[in-house]
Design a protein around this motif. Structure first.
Motif, mmCIF file in Angstrom:
data_model
loop_
_atom_site.group_PDB
_atom_site.id
_atom_site.type_symbol
_atom_site.label_atom_id
_atom_site.label_comp_id
_atom_site.label_asym_id
_atom_site.label_seq_id
_atom_site.Cartn_x
_atom_site.Cartn_y
_atom_site.Cartn_z
ATOM 1 N N HIS A 144 -7.418 -3.798 5.721
ATOM 2 C CA HIS A 144 -6.180 -3.695 6.523
ATOM 3 C C HIS A 144 -6.089 -4.769 7.613
ATOM 4 C CE1 HIS A 144 -5.403 0.123 4.553
ATOM 5 N NE2 HIS A 144 -6.570 0.569 4.949
ATOM 6 N N TYR A 145 -7.116 -5.609 7.744
ATOM 7 C CA TYR A 145 -7.067 -6.663 8.765
ATOM 8 C C TYR A 145 -7.582 -7.981 8.209
ATOM 9 C CZ TYR A 145 -5.672 -3.339 12.302
ATOM 10 O OH TYR A 145 -4.956 -2.424 13.007
ATOM 11 N N TYR A 185 3.821 -10.277 4.674
ATOM 12 C CA TYR A 185 3.233 -9.338 3.712
ATOM 13 C C TYR A 185 3.611 -9.690 2.282
ATOM 14 C CZ TYR A 185 2.825 -6.895 8.127
ATOM 15 O OH TYR A 185 2.552 -6.590 9.432
ATOM 16 N N ASP A 186 3.968 -10.944 2.021
ATOM 17 C CA ASP A 186 4.338 -11.328 0.668
ATOM 18 C C ASP A 186 3.086 -11.477 -0.196
ATOM 19 O OD1 ASP A 186 3.768 -13.318 2.485
ATOM 20 O OD2 ASP A 186 4.913 -14.855 1.440
ATOM 21 N N VAL A 195 -1.615 -3.007 -1.357
ATOM 22 C CA VAL A 195 -0.937 -1.953 -0.596
ATOM 23 C C VAL A 195 -1.047 -2.295 0.884
ATOM 24 C CG1 VAL A 195 -1.349 -0.141 -2.313
ATOM 25 C CG2 VAL A 195 -3.066 -0.538 -0.525
ATOM 26 N N VAL A 196 -0.053 -1.864 1.660
ATOM 27 C CA VAL A 196 -0.109 -2.140 3.102
ATOM 28 C C VAL A 196 0.209 -0.845 3.861
ATOM 29 C CG1 VAL A 196 2.315 -2.931 3.304
ATOM 30 C CG2 VAL A 196 0.593 -3.746 4.939
ATOM 31 N N ILE A 228 -0.823 -7.028 13.434
ATOM 32 C CA ILE A 228 -1.760 -7.946 12.760
ATOM 33 C C ILE A 228 -2.334 -7.354 11.465
ATOM 34 C CG2 ILE A 228 -2.397 -9.160 14.897
ATOM 35 C CD1 ILE A 228 -5.128 -7.605 14.737
ATOM 36 N N LYS A 229 -1.740 -6.250 10.981
ATOM 37 C CA LYS A 229 -2.292 -5.634 9.756
ATOM 38 C C LYS A 229 -2.094 -6.549 8.551
ATOM 39 C CE LYS A 229 1.997 -3.164 8.762
ATOM 40 N NZ LYS A 229 2.718 -1.887 8.939
ATOM 41 N N GLN A 230 -2.906 -6.307 7.536
ATOM 42 C CA GLN A 230 -2.880 -7.096 6.309
ATOM 43 C C GLN A 230 -2.845 -6.177 5.096
ATOM 44 O OE1 GLN A 230 -3.550 -10.792 5.506
ATOM 45 N NE2 GLN A 230 -2.235 -10.597 7.288
#
Ligand SMILES: *[C@@H]1O[C@H](CO)[C@@H](O)[C@H](O)[C@H]1NC(C)=O
Ligand SMILES: *[C@@H]1O[C@H](CO)[C@@H](O)[C@H](O)[C@H]1NC(C)=O
Ligand SMILES: *[C@@H]1O[C@H](CO)[C@@H](O)[C@H](O)[C@H]1NC(C)=O
Ligand SMILES: *[C@@H]1O[C@H](CO)[C@@H](O)[C@H](O)[C@H]1NC(C)=O
Ligand SMILES: *[C@@H]1O[C@H](CO)[C@@H](O)[C@H](O)[C@H]1NC(C)=O
Length: 398
Positions: free
Chosen positions: A115-116, A264-265, A271-272, A302-304
């Motif tokens: 997630h980061y 977020y492309d 999944v995000v 800043i999530k990934q």
């Protein structure tokens, strides 16, 4: 006058936005940082896993339900076919070195979790309170942070068949070998802009490995399998007990990271988290005192996205037996880590059990950071938590 102030405000805002979205701020109070790309050659075992396809929001939520279903295997049982992966992967890194007078000649290699990306270690929001990188520089350490494969500015190969745990372990090994033999510092010196701080670096005499969450899975497996390559380890927000991950991936409240929605492309298989998912996993303790709404906003900003193949293969990293590790290790657990301890880590760590995994470790210590959730740097008392790490390292000559 008013319009000048307005323009100034706008400029400041723009500046803050730029510094929040890219971490290219190189001059620090206690050191200097440089970002560059490292082409890493790696070969590792891989597999085709029996996992659902994720190409839209409904499939993303369905993936989470599937993943959290009680009889879904998280083991070799989900393997359809064993394969091998081999290639050169571009890994985006940031190397920071302290000002020479304060230097310790120890390099920390920090691996972030899911997630980061590497920004987890280097908050641009109130950096003096929340950037672990700045704290490490202040304490005299050099520190390498990197975007793991599949996130941030590193390569994003196939999310089902390529971005998998054994390959990531091999990438960590290659980065460590390059740090130890000096070739990483040579790359830092050669990549622009040229700065004298990076021209005179010898190779580090000691390398310490630090992980967070999935990055701690990797770090634990790394020191277990390649003990002689590590002079010390810090395992944050991870402990292998019956409570690990039993909140389930539905608690992440995931969506599909749309191709048309930067940053977020992503192609199929990612999944995000939605914001509530970020809170569920990463924030804990008393919401009135443990963290602020601004920290939660930053943690969300800043999530990934996360590749599903990485999660399907994560089991390879758990509980590896590590007799070759002959250095000290600290487990730093946030008191209220929901995803790892179901909200209460006190009393869960058993040093006798941990010593069965690392029988030759010179020291195994456990520290609990009070009133803090899974994302240690993003809580109010973060700097005191960082200090627990530096105290441990100092006690063990690192
Ligand atoms: C894949 O390899 C693992 C161990 O290396 C083995 O346990 C598993 O049975 C293999 N699976 C298949 C489908 O070949
Ligand atoms: C250092 O290690 C890397 C990674 O294994 C390797 O590719 C490189 O050739 C090594 N360089 C030297 C100078 O030994
Ligand atoms: C570590 O411990 C194991 C078993 O406890 C022992 O056999 C081994 O020789 C030790 N040393 C190293 C460096 O692995
Ligand atoms: C820790 O684990 C050991 C061995 O499994 C067990 O004997 C001991 O009672 C445990 N200690 C605590 C405090 O739970
Ligand atoms: C902050 O963390 C330190 C180190 O764990 C701890 O001693 C202290 O009590 C904490 N302060 C608060 C207000 O929680």
């Amino acid at each position: 006058m008013a319009s000048v102030l307005l323009a100034l405000g706008l400029l400041l805002l723009l500046h803050r936005r730029t510094s929040a979205s890219s971490i290219d701020f190189s001059q620090r109070d206690h050191g200097i940082c440089k970002q560059f790309e490292i082409p890493v050659c790696a070969t590792a075992a891989s597999a085709i896993y029996d996992i659902p396809t994720v190409t839209n929001d409904i499939e993303a939520a369905a993936w989470a339900i599937w993943d959290a279903t009680r009889d879904t295997p998280h083991s070799v049982q989900s393997i359809i076919k064993n394969t091998t992966v081999s290639g050169t992967f571009n890994i985006h890194v940031q190397l920071c070195v302290p000002k020479t007078s304060e230097q310790k000649d120890v390099l920390q290699i920090a691996t972030h979790g899911v997630h980061y990306d590497s920004r987890y270690w280097d908050s641009a929001y109130e950096a003096e309170e929340h950037s672990y990188v700045n704290a490490a520089l202040r304490a005299g350490y050099a520190i390498l942070t990197y975007d793991r494969l599949g996130v941030g500015q590193s390569d994003k190969p196939d999310a089902y068949t390529v971005v998998q745990a054994p390959l990531e372990l091999e990438i960590l090994r290659q980065l460590t070998l390059m740090a130890r033999n000096g070739s990483m510092y040579d790359l830092a010196a050669a990549s622009g802009p040229i700065d004298t701080a990076f021209q005179q670096l010898g190779k580090p005499s000691k390398v310490v490995h630090l992980g967070h969450s999935f990055g701690s899975f990797l770090t634990s497996a790394f020191i277990a399998n390649y003990g002689p390559l590590s002079d010390g380890a810090i395992i944050t927000s991870y402990l292998l007990t019956e409570y690990l991950a039993n909140a389930g991936s539905t608690s992440w409240a995931v969506e599909y990271p749309s191709m048309s929605c930067p940053p977020y492309d992503r192609p199929s298989g990612y999944v995000v988290c939605s914001k509530v998912g970020i809170q569920n996993i990463f924030f804990g303790g008393d919401p009135a005192t443990a963290y602020t709404p601004a920290l939660l906003d930053y943690g969300n900003a800043i999530k990934q996205p996360v590749p599903v193949g990485e999660l399907a293969s994560a089991f390879w990293l758990l509980g590896n037996y590590g007799p070759s590790f002959t250095s000290p290790v600290q487990y730093l657990l946030p008191e209220n880590d929901f995803y790892v301890c179901r909200g209460d880590c006190k009393g869960l760590a058993n040093v006798t059990t941990l010593a069965q995994t690392y029988p030759n470790a010179t020291a195994i210590e456990v520290a609990i950071q009070p009133n803090t959730g899974h994302a240690l740097p993003l809580h109010n008392n973060a700097t005191a938590g960082f200090q627990l790490i530096f105290d441990f390292l100092g006690r063990h000559g690192l």
